[in-house]
Design a protein around this motif. Structure first.
Motif, short mmCIF file in Angstrom:
data_model
loop_
_atom_site.label_atom_id
_atom_site.label_comp_id
_atom_site.label_asym_id
_atom_site.label_seq_id
_atom_site.Cartn_x
_atom_site.Cartn_y
_atom_site.Cartn_z
N ASP A 39 30.79 39.82 35.97
CA ASP A 39 31.04 40.21 37.36
C ASP A 39 31.71 39.09 38.15
O ASP A 39 32.63 39.33 38.92
N ALA A 40 31.22 37.87 37.93
CA ALA A 40 31.82 36.73 38.64
C ALA A 40 33.27 36.55 38.21
O ALA A 40 34.16 36.30 39.04
N SER A 49 35.57 38.69 40.08
CA SER A 49 35.91 38.17 41.40
C SER A 49 36.98 37.08 41.31
O SER A 49 37.83 36.97 42.18
N PHE A 50 36.90 36.26 40.26
CA PHE A 50 37.84 35.16 40.13
C PHE A 50 39.22 35.63 39.64
O PHE A 50 40.21 34.92 39.80
N ARG A 59 47.23 35.05 44.00
CA ARG A 59 47.40 34.65 45.40
C ARG A 59 48.48 33.58 45.54
O ARG A 59 48.90 32.97 44.57
N LYS A 79 43.82 28.51 44.27
CA LYS A 79 42.78 27.49 44.24
C LYS A 79 41.61 27.90 45.10
O LYS A 79 41.80 28.46 46.18
N LEU A 80 40.42 27.61 44.62
CA LEU A 80 39.21 27.80 45.41
C LEU A 80 38.54 26.45 45.53
O LEU A 80 38.65 25.62 44.63
N PRO A 81 37.82 26.21 46.64
CA PRO A 81 37.25 24.87 46.84
C PRO A 81 35.89 24.64 46.18
O PRO A 81 35.28 23.61 46.40
N LEU A 82 35.43 25.58 45.33
CA LEU A 82 34.04 25.54 44.85
C LEU A 82 33.63 24.22 44.20
O LEU A 82 32.55 23.71 44.44
N ALA A 121 34.33 31.40 36.03
CA ALA A 121 33.00 31.94 36.31
C ALA A 121 31.92 31.09 35.65
O ALA A 121 30.93 30.71 36.27
N SER A 155 31.66 27.51 37.26
CA SER A 155 31.07 27.45 38.60
C SER A 155 29.60 27.84 38.56
O SER A 155 28.80 27.30 39.32
N MET A 156 29.24 28.77 37.67
CA MET A 156 27.82 29.12 37.59
C MET A 156 26.99 27.96 37.05
O MET A 156 25.91 27.66 37.55
#
Lengths: 325, 168
Positions: free
Chosen positions: A33-34, A37-38, A44, A48-51, A309, A312-313
């Motif tokens: 599921d994650a 989302s990614f 885009r 980049k995401l800031p996680l 995913a 980050s998890m």
């Protein structure tokens, strides 16, 4: 300690990612599921995401790899982590430094995560059991044991293309004996409750007793492919083959190479997958690899989302236990 | 302890008034973006009032929160969808409750990763006390002065009601 005990923390969160075997179903679904989302991030303007900003991730590859290492690197960079690619072939281990000394050195550089590929089964787990408590370890393939991120991206691809897995017939074809991908795929697809799981290959390349993992064994290609919804081709791993398991690559292609004609017994909407790199004309014909049923290149893109995913998890579990708010 | 502060019909009245204020202050060609989940509900109502041509954008700012290193990964995060080109666009950002301002900060960061908007306006149903960042709304439904230990939450999507609860 078994790998599935080391990879989950007291709160049931993913800590390391070592093996699919023993991974709880809800955690595997949470990863899928994650990843969903990614998956949109790649389309885009700014990918980049800031996680994971401020985190340092080291990739340690003791075996050559292009796509796995680069998709891990890209995934880490899309999460804003800093990435160190340690070229082990030309590094201190060649000068006699032990694996654990290399790790200590990288820990002293304040690395937060190691992505490890190693020719020895169990290497990732060994590392995970020796790192500092805040450091996370991801298995990018260990010997003949497992390649868990590949299995997750295979499941992610099947879920995206086919939806529900419970009614699907999935055939894994080729060198199952030497394949960590096959082993991880078998565990993952069974955890997710796939309809029917088959392994197909010559007797010499099917591990004895593999039925115990919950698969049907076929030694001939045609019955193995009949009515299959998904066919996962395995690379013929020449570099691992010793002795006389096979007469020749040419004869292998005659018997087990996937051609359009052989694929005709599968379902009309069959999906063909391959973890790469492909050996054209050995396990798969060019017309099939580049044909309408093939999702081989989609698998590569999905690999980025899935690795985002998982990283980050695992890194998220560095945090204190979740408070309700 | 739950206490309904504002019931459905009153929430709808607030949104009607916000729509009127927004109509007066909004730039032509603006697109609405709701912050998941309460902000999306408010934005859906506003979109109906204003009958804007573009579909609503939805932002899920979980990947942009500034507390990832404290609370870790949120389990299932619905992906954000901005079904229009953000570059050069006037954006109206909608949320249910404006509290510390951190959610809006995260939302602004995410919007800018899709492109460079011409402007961003902020519309909130409830402007409550407790700001930690220099962020103020352009259009507000109502204001509430609450002690830090209390939270106001929009329950929905149908019916919509605002409840005040003491933090656990």
């Amino acid at each position: 300690m078994k790998p599935h005990q080391i990879q989950i923390d007291e709160q049931g969160r993913l800590k390391h990612f070592i093996s699919i075997e023993g991974l709880p179903r809800d955690l595997l679904i949470a990863i899928l599921d994650a990843a969903q989302s990614f998956a949109g991030v790649g389309e885009r303007a700014i990918k980049k995401l800031p996680l994971l900003r401020g985190k340092t991730i080291a990739t340690l590859f003791f075996e050559p790899s292009t796509r796995t290492r680069t998709t891990f690197e890209l995934a880490a960079k899309r999460l804003s982590a800093d990435v160190l690619n340690i070229n082990v072939q030309s590094s201190a281990t060649r000068k006699g430094e032990s694996l654990l000394d290399t790790l200590r050195t990288l820990e002293a550089m304040h690395c937060d995560m190691f992505v490890v590929r190693h020719p020895m089964s169990g290497a990732a787990q060994l590392i995970a059991s020796h790192v500092a408590p805040h450091v996370r370890v991801i298995n990018a393939g260990d010997g003949r044991h497992e390649h868990p991120t590949q299995a997750v991206l295979d499941c992610f691809t099947i879920r995206r293309v086919k939806g529900d897995l419970s009614s699907l017939v999935v055939a894994i074809v080729g060198d199952v004996l030497h394949s960590r991908v096959a082993r991880s795929d078998i565990h993952a697809l069974n955890i997710l409750g796939v309809g029917e799981l088959r392994v197909v290959g010559p007797k010499t390349l099917i591990p004895p007793g593999v039925e115990a993992l919950g698969v049907r064994v076929f030694y001939d290609l045609e019955p193995g492919l009949r009515d299959a919804d998904v066919v996962i081709m395995l690379r013929l791993q020449n570099e691992r083959m010793q002795g006389t398991l096979l007469p020749s690559a040419h004869e292998y292609f005659q018997a087990y190479g996937l051609t359009a004609a052989k694929l005709a017994v599968a379902r009309p909407d069959v999906t063909v997958m391959h973890p790469g790199p492909i050996n054209r004309g050995v396990e798969i014909d060019t017309a099939v690899a580049d044909g309408p049923h093939s999702v081989i290149l989609q698998q590569v893109s999905h690999g980025i989302a899935v690795r985002m995913a998982i990283m980050s998890m695992a890194m998220g579990s560095q945090a204190a236990p979740r408070r309700t708010r | 302890m739950l206490k309904t502060a504002i019931a459905h019909s009153e929430v709808l009245d607030l949104i009607t008034r916000m729509a009127a204020d927004l109509k007066a202050g909004m730039r032509p060609g603006a697109a609405l973006v709701g912050i998941h989940t309460g902000g999306v509900w408010v934005a859906e109502h506003l979109n109906r009032h204003l009958s804007l041509p573009d579909p609503l954008g939805e932002l899920n700012i979980a990947f942009y929160r500034d507390d990832f290193s404290h609370i870790g990964m949120h389990p299932s995060v619905r992906p954000s969808t901005l079904p229009f080109d953000v570059d050069g666009r006037h954006i109206v950002l909608v949320d249910d409750v404006l509290f510390t301002g951190r959610t809006v900060r995260a939302a602004l960061n995410e919007i800018f990763d899709y492109g460079r908007p011409a402007s961003v306006m902020l519309v909130v149903l409830v402007d409550r006390s407790g700001r930690e960042l220099p962020i103020q709304p352009d259009v507000t439904g109502t204001t509430m002065d609450l002690p830090t230990g209390q939270h106001v939450k929009l329950i929905g999507p149908d019916p919509l009601s605002l409840v005040v609860q003491r933090a656990a």
